[in-house]
Design an enzyme around this catalytic site. Structure first.
Site, PDB file in Angstrom:
ATOM      1  N   SER A  96       0.835  -1.198   0.000  1.00 53.92           N
ATOM      2  CA  SER A  96       0.000   0.000   0.000  1.00 53.92           C
ATOM      3  C   SER A  96       0.872   1.251   0.000  1.00 53.92           C
ATOM      4  O   SER A  96       1.754   1.392  -0.836  1.00 53.92           O
ATOM      5  CB  SER A  96      -0.958  -0.046   1.193  1.00 53.92           C
ATOM      6  N   ASP A 220      -9.801  -4.575  -5.618  1.00 51.11           N
ATOM      7  CA  ASP A 220      -9.252  -3.794  -4.511  1.00 51.11           C
ATOM      8  C   ASP A 220     -10.013  -2.482  -4.415  1.00 51.11           C
ATOM      9  O   ASP A 220      -9.933  -1.641  -5.315  1.00 51.11           O
ATOM     10  CB  ASP A 220      -7.758  -3.546  -4.755  1.00 51.11           C
ATOM     11  N   HIS A 248      -7.513  -5.685  -0.528  1.00 51.46           N
ATOM     12  CA  HIS A 248      -6.324  -4.828  -0.504  1.00 51.46           C
ATOM     13  C   HIS A 248      -5.127  -5.479   0.175  1.00 51.46           C
ATOM     14  O   HIS A 248      -4.066  -4.875   0.248  1.00 51.46           O
ATOM     15  CB  HIS A 248      -6.684  -3.515   0.228  1.00 51.46           C
TER      16      HIS A 248
END
Length: 266
Positions: A96, A220, A248
């Protein structure tokens, strides 16, 4: 070392290995999120795990709203970790926002990494209609997200964790993410979320000088597939692999898929 306490650093794997893997976690979780992935590399790599300041078991006293108002504070932290530990031949694995932090670190500190692996990362989460860019959110949706966090942080964490994990058949994963989120001080989580969701580092992509692996999941909520395609088109010497799991957090929901992709890249 003070930095070891600050970032809750753990070094595992093969101490004599010539190559090092450094794992950086995303928002709301900590280094334990990689536990199912790192075991595949402990024989052949030195592995460094840490917690971003403000989360996990990092030193909460080290958090500064000013320092971490942008990604710059985290970039400096990674550089400090690499330099303090004297690490060489480093591949950075960032989930991320840490994927983008790793990318920026490679630009600000040339030669610090040999390779970069970005898992579910994005250079900008906000749509940009003028440039026909799909980031996944409009400003109103982000404003609503911040308002929900400020109104009832624990309730928001419970709902958001299920949406972001997107593993309805495995509710324990969302529950684990919710627990990790609620362990963070609400004011810190809200400030960090704002800094992440409002970032825009699209201009940095073209300047990357090292090989990059971009991992994208099938569905996602935070990073739509168009984002990984955008990055692949603009990062020189990049490879994009789409893993089949949803959500995610593919390193948590489908660690073997992620391991396979990383091994292929390495």
């Amino acid at each position: 070392m003070a930095i070891a306490r600050k970032n809750n650093i753990h070094i595992i794997g093969n101490p004599d290995a010539p190559q090092t893997l450094v794992f950086g976690h995303g928002f709301g979780i900590d280094q334990t999120s990689f536990k199912e992935v790192v075991t595949a590399f402990t024989d052949d790599y030195k592995i460094v795990l840490y917690d971003n300041v403000g989360g996990g078991k990092s030193d909460i006293a080290a958090f500064s709203f000013n320092r971490y108002a942008t990604t710059d504070g985290y970039v400096k932290d990674i550089a400090d970790i690499i330099q303090e530990l004297g690490l060489t031949n480093v591949t950075f694995v960032g989930h991320s926002v840490s994927g983008m932090i790793g990318l920026l670190t490679s630009l600000q500190y040339p030669g610090i990494f040999e390779r970069l692996i970005m898992i579910g990362s994005s250079p900008r989460y906000l749509n940009d209609e003028e440039q026909d860019y799909i980031g996944g959110f409009n400003q109103q949706s982000l404003n609503d997200l911040y308002a929900a966090m400020e109104s009832n942080y624990h309730a928001w964490a419970s709902g958001f964790s299920a949406l972001a994990m997107n593993q309805p058949q495995r509710p324990e994963l969302a529950a684990g993410f919710a627990a990790s989120l609620t362990a963070i001080r609400a004011d810190i989580a809200i400030a960090v979320a704002r800094s992440i969701f409002q970032l825009d580092h699209r201009d940095a992509l073209q300047h990357v000088k090292i090989p990059v692996l971009i991992l994208q999941t099938a569905d996602d909520i935070a990073v739509p597939g168009a984002v990984s395609e955008y990055m692949e088109a603009r990062i020189p010497n990049s490879t994009r692999i789409k893993v089949q799991t949803t959500g995610h957090f593919p390193h948590m929901s489908a660690p073997q898929e992620v391991v396979s992709a990383i091994k292929t890249f390495l």
